[in-house]
Design an enzyme around this catalytic site. Structure first.
Site, PDB file in Angstrom:
ATOM      1  N   THR A 249      11.740  -7.196 -11.031  1.00 49.08           N
ATOM      2  CA  THR A 249      10.814  -8.339 -11.586  1.00 49.08           C
ATOM      3  C   THR A 249       9.350  -8.522 -10.305  1.00 49.08           C
ATOM      4  O   THR A 249       9.775  -8.374  -9.397  1.00 49.08           O
ATOM      5  CB  THR A 249      11.578  -9.814 -11.046  1.00 49.08           C
ATOM      6  OG1 THR A 249      13.231  -9.500 -12.496  1.00 49.08           O
ATOM      7  CG2 THR A 249      11.401 -11.168 -11.696  1.00 49.08           C
TER       8      THR A 249
ATOM      9  N   SER B 257      -3.690  -3.285  -0.310  1.00 46.90           N
ATOM     10  CA  SER B 257      -2.041  -4.058   0.060  1.00 46.90           C
ATOM     11  C   SER B 257      -2.937  -5.666   0.189  1.00 46.90           C
ATOM     12  O   SER B 257      -3.644  -5.738   1.281  1.00 46.90           O
ATOM     13  CB  SER B 257      -2.131  -3.221   1.466  1.00 46.90           C
ATOM     14  OG  SER B 257      -1.303  -3.877   1.749  1.00 46.90           O
ATOM     15  N   ALA B 258      -1.533  -6.338  -0.528  1.00 43.00           N
ATOM     16  CA  ALA B 258      -2.539  -7.628  -0.176  1.00 43.00           C
ATOM     17  C   ALA B 258      -2.385  -8.327   1.230  1.00 43.00           C
ATOM     18  O   ALA B 258      -3.478  -9.288   1.402  1.00 43.00           O
ATOM     19  CB  ALA B 258      -1.307  -8.634  -1.225  1.00 43.00           C
ATOM     20  N   HIS B 259      -1.252  -7.716   2.385  1.00 36.75           N
ATOM     21  CA  HIS B 259      -1.720  -8.438   3.267  1.00 36.75           C
ATOM     22  C   HIS B 259      -2.741  -8.041   4.095  1.00 36.75           C
ATOM     23  O   HIS B 259      -3.453  -8.788   4.941  1.00 36.75           O
ATOM     24  CB  HIS B 259      -0.984  -8.591   4.137  1.00 36.75           C
ATOM     25  CG  HIS B 259      -0.632  -7.209   4.780  1.00 36.75           C
ATOM     26  ND1 HIS B 259       0.299  -6.113   4.381  1.00 36.75           N
ATOM     27  CD2 HIS B 259      -0.869  -6.196   6.070  1.00 36.75           C
ATOM     28  CE1 HIS B 259       0.470  -4.876   4.929  1.00 36.75           C
ATOM     29  NE2 HIS B 259      -0.488  -5.082   6.588  1.00 36.75           N
TER      30      HIS B 259
ATOM     31  N   GLY C 171       0.906  -1.392  -0.440  1.00 38.43           N
ATOM     32  CA  GLY C 171      -0.448   0.177  -0.143  1.00 38.43           C
ATOM     33  C   GLY C 171       0.741   1.250  -0.351  1.00 38.43           C
ATOM     34  O   GLY C 171       0.629   2.114  -0.665  1.00 38.43           O
ATOM     35  N   SER C 172       1.787   1.065   0.512  1.00 38.72           N
ATOM     36  CA  SER C 172       2.845   2.354   0.567  1.00 38.72           C
ATOM     37  C   SER C 172       3.130   2.513  -0.140  1.00 38.72           C
ATOM     38  O   SER C 172       3.438   4.036  -0.759  1.00 38.72           O
ATOM     39  CB  SER C 172       4.021   2.173   1.635  1.00 38.72           C
ATOM     40  OG  SER C 172       3.861   2.141   2.948  1.00 38.72           O
TER      41      SER C 172
ATOM     42  N   ASN D 189      -7.858   3.759   8.778  1.00 38.12           N
ATOM     43  CA  ASN D 189      -7.808   2.051   9.556  1.00 38.12           C
ATOM     44  C   ASN D 189      -7.500   1.695  10.867  1.00 38.12           C
ATOM     45  O   ASN D 189      -7.394   1.506  11.527  1.00 38.12           O
ATOM     46  CB  ASN D 189      -6.038   2.539   9.161  1.00 38.12           C
ATOM     47  CG  ASN D 189      -5.508   3.901   8.910  1.00 38.12           C
ATOM     48  OD1 ASN D 189      -5.567   4.542   8.582  1.00 38.12           O
ATOM     49  ND2 ASN D 189      -4.188   3.336   9.334  1.00 38.12           N
TER      50      ASN D 189
ATOM     51  N   GLN E  63      -7.643  -0.387   2.754  1.00 36.35           N
ATOM     52  CA  GLN E  63      -8.590  -0.794   4.181  1.00 36.35           C
ATOM     53  C   GLN E  63     -10.029  -1.782   3.219  1.00 36.35           C
ATOM     54  O   GLN E  63     -10.786  -2.062   4.547  1.00 36.35           O
ATOM     55  CB  GLN E  63      -8.850   0.111   5.277  1.00 36.35           C
ATOM     56  CG  GLN E  63      -7.251   0.582   6.339  1.00 36.35           C
ATOM     57  CD  GLN E  63      -7.240  -0.811   7.368  1.00 36.35           C
ATOM     58  OE1 GLN E  63      -8.480  -1.502   7.560  1.00 36.35           O
ATOM     59  NE2 GLN E  63      -6.473  -0.658   7.308  1.00 36.35           N
TER      60      GLN E  63
ATOM     61  N   CYS F 282       2.192   1.109  12.186  1.00 36.44           N
ATOM     62  CA  CYS F 282       2.888   1.696  11.560  1.00 36.44           C
ATOM     63  C   CYS F 282       3.255   2.599  12.598  1.00 36.44           C
ATOM     64  O   CYS F 282       4.777   3.060  12.543  1.00 36.44           O
ATOM     65  CB  CYS F 282       2.256   2.073  10.448  1.00 36.44           C
ATOM     66  SG  CYS F 282       0.991   2.629  10.096  1.00 36.44           S
TER      67      CYS F 282
HETATM   68  C1  LIG Z   1      -4.702   2.949   4.810  1.00 37.32           C
HETATM   69  C2  LIG Z   1      -3.635   2.932   4.641  1.00 37.32           C
HETATM   70  N1  LIG Z   1      -2.634   2.539   3.717  1.00 37.32           N
HETATM   71  C3  LIG Z   1      -1.516   2.409   3.725  1.00 37.32           C
HETATM   72  C4  LIG Z   1      -1.117   1.094   4.231  1.00 37.32           C
HETATM   73  C5  LIG Z   1       0.354   0.771   3.664  1.00 37.32           C
HETATM   74  O1  LIG Z   1       0.561  -0.689   3.235  1.00 37.32           O
HETATM   75  P1  LIG Z   1       1.580  -1.277   3.876  1.00 37.32           P
HETATM   76  O2  LIG Z   1       1.882  -2.148   4.509  1.00 37.32           O
HETATM   77  O3  LIG Z   1       0.937  -2.793   2.784  1.00 37.32           O
HETATM   78  O4  LIG Z   1       2.411  -1.233   2.520  1.00 37.32           O
HETATM   79  C6  LIG Z   1      -1.697   1.093   4.962  1.00 37.32           C
HETATM   80  C7  LIG Z   1      -1.629  -0.534   6.667  1.00 37.32           C
HETATM   81  O5  LIG Z   1      -1.054  -0.709   7.359  1.00 37.32           O
HETATM   82  C8  LIG Z   1      -3.239   1.247   5.183  1.00 37.32           C
HETATM   83  O6  LIG Z   1      -3.602   1.230   6.320  1.00 37.32           O
END
Ligand SMILES: Cc1ncc(COP(=O)(O)O)c(C=O)c1O
Length: 333
Positions: free
Chosen positions: A182, A144-146, A15-16, A96, A124, A269
């Site tokens: 890759t 974001s996959a996780h 996601g970042s 989030n 989210q 984070c």
């Molecule tokens: C709203 C939101 N944006 C971005 C991210 C960042 O995603 P990633 O950890 O996959 O970089 C998160 C992850 O916590 C999130 O909750």
């Protein structure tokens, strides 16, 4: 799952990176169009906030739309600051920390009326809500996959056909030269697999919403001095933010951890940071209130028995912390 064409997706590291690519990618390409104004909200994820901090040093003009204590965005303010100079609006689809949802479709429509592009950090939402990017009509969207049971270190940026952004990673021709390097095939395949479980997800989300609502009801009836932050706003089905009067969130977190319960006091984070959540502060909670807030998120594996256990433990731990604070105040300890 997202109602898009596969070629509109760029696989990233998460996601970042997707947020960085969308925002910086528009910044570098919009310079040619003479647009240098950006709009975001005061409660975005750090990967959006810090990207804008960086771009401000490069000359971007950035405005922040405030939210109220219920987590609702100030649409009047937003309408006022949108202009023909706006290059991009970046507003998250769901927060989030509190789970509140923003009116993306409406905000996107207004941005388009001024000729601006619209990006949403929708990290989210996937797996928790119906995501229909064609209906939302956004130009860019991050995932974001996780966040929906995929592997860590994998994400997606949706880039609507015809929307031009500069790429940030130059090199090979992967992802149609939009993101060199890759691809992480295993993680991408896992993501693809999760997207086939759409029906299971909607069943789980209905169950999680009931579980979350029941948990909040139990807590409010058994423990005094608790506020469910943003309780009356539209929210994700699995997220809950509790303001527990007189109880320090970090102390509570450690006590719950000793009982095998994992919660957080803010976004993962920012865990470890001494400062209380900037999101809660931006919503108007005082420094002290933000320090007394606990963030809970439920997952597919959580059961009603676990919720009962959690509420029991929470009640005992909160009582103990409050009693201890009382004794200290009366100088008995
Ligand atoms: C709203 C939101 N944006 C971005 C991210 C960042 O995603 P990633 O950890 O996959 O970089 C998160 C992850 O916590 C999130 O909750």
């Amino acid at each position: 799952m997202m109602n898009v064409h596969p070629l509109e997706l760029i696989f990233t590291s998460g996601g970042s990176e997707s947020n960085n690519l969308a925002i910086k990618g528009v910044f570098y390409s919009a310079q040619k169009l003479g647009r240098n104004h950006f709009i975001t909200s005061t409660v975005e994820h750090p990967s959006v906030m810090k990207t804008f901090d960086f771009l401000k040093k490069q000359g971007a003009q950035v405005d922040y739309v405030p939210v109220n204590r219920d987590g609702e965005i100030d649409l009047e303010y937003y309408e006022k600051i949108l202009s023909e100079k706006t290059a991009l609006v970046s507003i998250m689809a769901a927060n989030n920390e509190t789970g509140t949802l923003f009116p993306i479709e409406k905000m996107c429509k207004w941005a388009h009326q001024k000729g601006a592009l619209f990006h949403t950090d929708a990290v989210q939402t996937l797996g928790k809500l119906t995501v229909n990017l064609q209906k939302w009509d956004v130009d860019l969207a991050s995932f974001s996959a996780h966040k929906f049971y995929g592997l860590r270190g994998c994400g997606v940026l949706f880039q609507k056909r015809g929307v031009k952004i500069e790429s940030l990673i130059h090199g090979g021709g992967q992802e149609r030269s939009r993101r060199a390097g890759t691809e992480n095939i295993l993680a991408i395949a896992a993501l693809g697999h999760m997207s086939t479980l759409k029906d299971a997800m909607s069943e789980q989300n209905a169950r999680l919403k009931d579980l979350r609502d029941d948990m909040e009801k139990q807590i409010l009836s058994k423990i005094s001095g608790v506020e469910v932050v943003c309780q009356n706003s539209k929210r994700l089905p699995n997220t809950s933010s509790l303001l527990i009067d007189g109880v320090d969130g970090e102390t509570l977190l450690m006590n719950l951890d000793m009982h095998g319960i994992c919660v957080s006091t803010g976004a993962a984070c920012s865990s470890g940071s001494q400062e209380p959540s900037p999101v809660l502060r931006a919503m108007g909670l005082s420094h002290q209130e933000a320090q007394m807030t606990l963030r809970l998120s439920l997952g597919w594996e959580n059961t009603a028995e676990e919720i009962s256990y959690f509420v029991d433990v929470l009640q005992k731990v909160v009582d103990r912390i409050r009693n201890f604070a009382n004794l200290q105040e009366k100088k008995i300890l």
